[in-house]
Design an enzyme around this catalytic site. Sequence first.
Site, mmCIF file in Angstrom:
data_model
loop_
_atom_site.group_PDB
_atom_site.id
_atom_site.type_symbol
_atom_site.label_atom_id
_atom_site.label_comp_id
_atom_site.label_asym_id
_atom_site.label_seq_id
_atom_site.Cartn_x
_atom_site.Cartn_y
_atom_site.Cartn_z
ATOM 1 N N LYS A 106 24.154 47.809 -9.713
ATOM 2 C CA LYS A 106 25.480 47.576 -9.238
ATOM 3 C C LYS A 106 25.923 46.486 -9.966
ATOM 4 C CE LYS A 106 29.846 47.727 -7.028
ATOM 5 N NZ LYS A 106 30.536 47.534 -5.920
ATOM 6 N N ASP A 118 32.741 47.549 -19.445
ATOM 7 C CA ASP A 118 31.229 47.440 -19.708
ATOM 8 C C ASP A 118 30.390 47.318 -18.818
ATOM 9 O OD1 ASP A 118 31.784 45.252 -17.370
ATOM 10 O OD2 ASP A 118 32.180 43.763 -19.212
ATOM 11 N N GLY A 119 30.267 47.736 -17.629
ATOM 12 C CA GLY A 119 29.327 48.360 -16.397
ATOM 13 C C GLY A 119 28.857 47.874 -16.069
ATOM 14 N N ARG A 176 30.753 60.458 -1.259
ATOM 15 C CA ARG A 176 32.093 59.655 -1.021
ATOM 16 C C ARG A 176 32.851 61.145 -0.638
ATOM 17 N NH1 ARG A 176 31.464 54.649 -3.853
ATOM 18 N NH2 ARG A 176 29.680 54.818 -5.044
ATOM 19 N N ASP A 245 37.027 57.402 -3.120
ATOM 20 C CA ASP A 245 35.755 57.353 -3.674
ATOM 21 C C ASP A 245 35.099 56.126 -2.918
ATOM 22 O OD1 ASP A 245 38.189 56.428 -5.120
ATOM 23 O OD2 ASP A 245 36.540 54.737 -6.061
#
Length: 485
Positions: A106, A118-119, A176, A245
């Site tokens: 992550k 931006d991840g 999820r 989610d």
Amino acid sequence: MSFDNTYARLPEIFYQRIEPTPVERPGLIRLNTALAGTLGLDLPDDKSKLANIFSGNELLEGMEPLAQAYAGHQFGHFVPQLGDGRAVLLGEVVAPDNRRFDIQLKGSGKTRFSRGGDGRSPLGPVLREYIVSEAMHAFGIPTSRALAMVTTGETVHREEDHPGGVITRVASSHIRIGTFEFFAARHLENEVRILADYVIDRHYPEVRTDANPYAALYEHICLAHARLVAKWMGVGFIHGVMNTDNTALSGETIDYGPCAFMDHYAPDRVFSSIDVQGRYAYNNQPTIAQWNMACLGGCLLPLLSEDEAEARSIGESVLQTFTPAFKNEYQNVMCSKIGLAACDAHFQQVKALLNLMHEHHVDFTVAFRQLCDVPRSADASERFTALFESRDAITAWLKDWRTQIDATTSQEDASKLMRRSNPTFIPRNHRIEAAIRAAEDHNDFSLAHRLIDILKNPFEDQPEHAEYMEPPQPEERVRQTFCGT
């Protein structure tokens, strides 16, 4: 690591194949060696090598990195495409006990689901997730876990600049409610069925032989989340973003964003800076969990019966199991906290104590932990009553409580049960914030390491760390928490 990546063998509409974006200067902060052992991982001792692996700079043989697709209801509003915008699933490992786990990074860079982001992740949320998820595991609450965390040597900009980090998360899966919603919203019934069959095989194989396996699957998920939220309530945990989610079908706690633990008891308490209307307040969590289950039920309707009216009847019947399951588990959790078996009379005693704690702004964790020793010590009784502004009210409560203990159990057994049910230490918000500030501002991880080590044994007294039991001073209180996006 030996990988067996079943999710990567699903149709490619389920994910995007993508490798993590390399980082500039990865540095290992911490490796969870106990978890690595549980997973049966044979990892190198070289910290540079480990930093490369857990930053995503180096892929190991068998990894098939991908970003999962999903949708979700965020604060009640449906978003048809979300997905892993800053996470990459490296693959699945099978532990020595044959349990299967996802290994996910992550903060590992952009994917097609990043929606302009931006991840990346600031270092603070990485530390928070590691500390809180490992504490939840020590509490005995189903949760994703943290295998490692690294610095990236890069700057991440949110409202201001922060050092970057990557956390390696381990979960039974990252499927999820929003994964089902992604396909249901597109009327892709075949993909809904494929996903349901996959979830059954991976998490609930016992329902495969049921007369209606999809209804049984739905019921198992509802019951798992009823029990999960009840356990959250028992330690004063507030998830902060109970979007669909962020609701794992495995029944585990995932996505520790703006989560927090209550200090003084306040049932309407909210910490998340983005929850401006209090949707995910402490006392709303059971209702929201059931609302999320209703969203899942809507996705599963075509699988429950070919007849729409019958499908709805089945779905509504399953959904109605949530409330009694939650009530039963919540009563068990809360009655154990006062040393009594669950029943309506004992639960009324719990509610009376909670009302007094609310009225007198008493710390949730401290009150229950100090109550543990009251049956065995007059001094403990004095310390407990001193927490309350009104001695008369709490003294009367103690008298009724002792009467119930004497009628149903022994004081010694009650004390033992309470000490197993009430942690001495929780990840207090001000302690997490201090650890984040030391790490981000001074590259000092000693406070984070200390907090993680203390929380490995949260039910032990640990007198050498007594200050970590104490609630914050007024100037130390954390009133808002923030996610990393």
